[in-house]
Motif scaffolding. Structure first.
Motif, PDB file in Angstrom:
ATOM      1  N   GLY A 133      -7.613 -20.799  17.363  1.00 49.23           N
ATOM      2  CA  GLY A 133      -7.150 -21.523  16.192  1.00 49.23           C
ATOM      3  C   GLY A 133      -8.246 -21.709  15.161  1.00 49.23           C
ATOM      4  N   ALA A 134      -8.009 -22.603  14.228  1.00 47.09           N
ATOM      5  CA  ALA A 134      -8.946 -22.826  13.128  1.00 47.09           C
ATOM      6  C   ALA A 134     -10.165 -23.630  13.544  1.00 47.09           C
ATOM      7  CB  ALA A 134      -8.231 -23.529  11.972  1.00 47.09           C
ATOM      8  N   PHE A 135     -10.098 -24.292  14.728  1.00 51.97           N
ATOM      9  CA  PHE A 135     -11.206 -25.111  15.198  1.00 51.97           C
ATOM     10  C   PHE A 135     -11.629 -24.660  16.600  1.00 51.97           C
ATOM     11  CE2 PHE A 135      -8.717 -27.659  12.257  1.00 51.97           C
ATOM     12  CZ  PHE A 135      -9.688 -28.118  11.380  1.00 51.97           C
ATOM     13  N   PRO A 136     -12.124 -23.431  16.733  1.00 52.82           N
ATOM     14  CA  PRO A 136     -12.492 -22.927  18.056  1.00 52.82           C
ATOM     15  C   PRO A 136     -13.739 -23.628  18.590  1.00 52.82           C
ATOM     16  CG  PRO A 136     -13.231 -21.405  16.373  1.00 52.82           C
ATOM     17  CD  PRO A 136     -12.421 -22.467  15.664  1.00 52.82           C
ATOM     18  N   VAL A 137     -13.873 -23.625  19.918  1.00 48.20           N
ATOM     19  CA  VAL A 137     -15.077 -24.199  20.531  1.00 48.20           C
ATOM     20  C   VAL A 137     -16.126 -23.120  20.790  1.00 48.20           C
ATOM     21  CG1 VAL A 137     -13.938 -26.173  21.555  1.00 48.20           C
ATOM     22  CG2 VAL A 137     -13.995 -24.006  22.803  1.00 48.20           C
ATOM     23  N   GLY A 138     -15.941 -21.958  20.182  1.00 48.13           N
ATOM     24  CA  GLY A 138     -16.947 -20.901  20.267  1.00 48.13           C
ATOM     25  C   GLY A 138     -16.935 -20.211  21.613  1.00 48.13           C
ATOM     26  N   PRO A 139     -18.096 -19.770  22.075  1.00 51.66           N
ATOM     27  CA  PRO A 139     -18.168 -18.949  23.280  1.00 51.66           C
ATOM     28  C   PRO A 139     -17.915 -19.698  24.571  1.00 51.66           C
ATOM     29  CG  PRO A 139     -20.367 -19.463  22.498  1.00 51.66           C
ATOM     30  CD  PRO A 139     -19.408 -19.951  21.446  1.00 51.66           C
TER      31      PRO A 139
END
Length: 281
Positions: free
Chosen positions: A120-126
């Motif tokens: 989504g627009a607010f990913p938590v990255g890796p």
């Protein structure tokens, strides 16, 4: 014969590194070398080769590692394709509606296997799982949902094996996993609060087919504060998509967790004392 042994050893090193990167994306070379038991220089050479072939990619910028596009493509080709395809629109809707990362997982032996994800627009990255990554059942939103909503006897057999693998999950104890399982059954959804990483949590729900058999799990991973402030909204959205997916022909044709002779009882007989460390969320 010496040549064959050397080749086998090299393959073993590559497999260890690939598995470690998939299970815990976003870590540095020193952490990967430590957890795979490889010398720093050896781990670097393996990572460089895998990066050239696009099975691993450098991120953040160039200091940490995650699964590359070739690994993701390979995992998708090897996964239950019908279920993954049927789930894709729902994952996209969840990511768009909630703004977080949505995941599809299935049980594979004593692990939860990530089949697909939508960001989504607010990913938590890796720190969220990539397709093809595995982690112990009971860890993370999807893994906890798969364990909690499996047939009780099967779930209990899996719980009996978990202590053999907890050395790789220092944040968790058997008591906590049992508490999380009980809470999931009470609430109808699983909350995996910072199971593997600070400030990252997940909510998961089972996907049940028309016979009531849990065949997969849908989950959402996000920053803990963001997730907990919208827990009800996220759980409801997941439940709606899980119900929709459960009505598809793909779910009807899928097997439930540990179906057949390879259940937890069989796996437990040869369960290793150590296992790859789980992903985050």
């Amino acid at each position: 014969m010496p040549r064959k042994t050397s080749d086998t050893s090299a393959i073993d090193k590559v497999c260890r590194v690939l598995r470690r990167v998939g299970e815990q994306p976003g870590d540095r070379l020193t952490e990967i070398a430590r957890d795979t038991g490889l010398p720093w220089g050896t781990a670097l050479r393996v990572l460089d080769a895998l990066t050239r072939e696009r099975f691993v990619e450098r991120i953040n910028p160039g200091k940490t590692y995650a699964s590359g596009p070739e690994t993701v493509a390979f995992a998708r080709r090897a996964s239950p394709e019908e279920l993954r395809v049927a789930a894709a629109p729902g994952l996209a809707r969840l990511a768009r509606l909630l703004g977080d990362t949505a995941l599809l997982s299935v049980a594979s032996g004593l692990d939860a296997l990530c089949l697909d994800r939508a960001q989504g627009a607010f990913p938590v990255g890796p720190v969220s799982l990539q397709p093809g990554a595995r982690r112990m059942l009971g860890v993370g939103g999807g893994g906890l949902a798969l364990l909690a909503f499996a047939p009780p006897a099967r779930a209990e057999a899996c719980l009996e094996v978990i202590p053999l693998r907890l050395a790789d999950h220092p944040r968790l104890t058997l008591e906590r996993i049992r508490e999380d399982v009980a809470a999931a059954r009470r609430d109808g959804h699983a909350l995996a609060q910072e199971h593997s990483h600070d400030r990252v949590s997940a909510i998961g729900v089972p996907v049940r087919n028309a016979d009531g058999v849990t065949v997969a799990a849908l989950s959402v991973v996000s920053l803990t504060d963001r997730l907990l402030s919208r827990r009800g909204e996220i759980a409801l959205a997941l439940a709606e998509e899980a119900e929709r997916l459960g009505r598809t022909e793909a779910a009807a044709g899928a097997s439930g967790p540990w179906a057949g002779p390879g259940g937890p009882e069989a796996v437990a007989a040869g369960a290793p004392r150590r296992h790859g460390r789980g992903g985050r969320g």
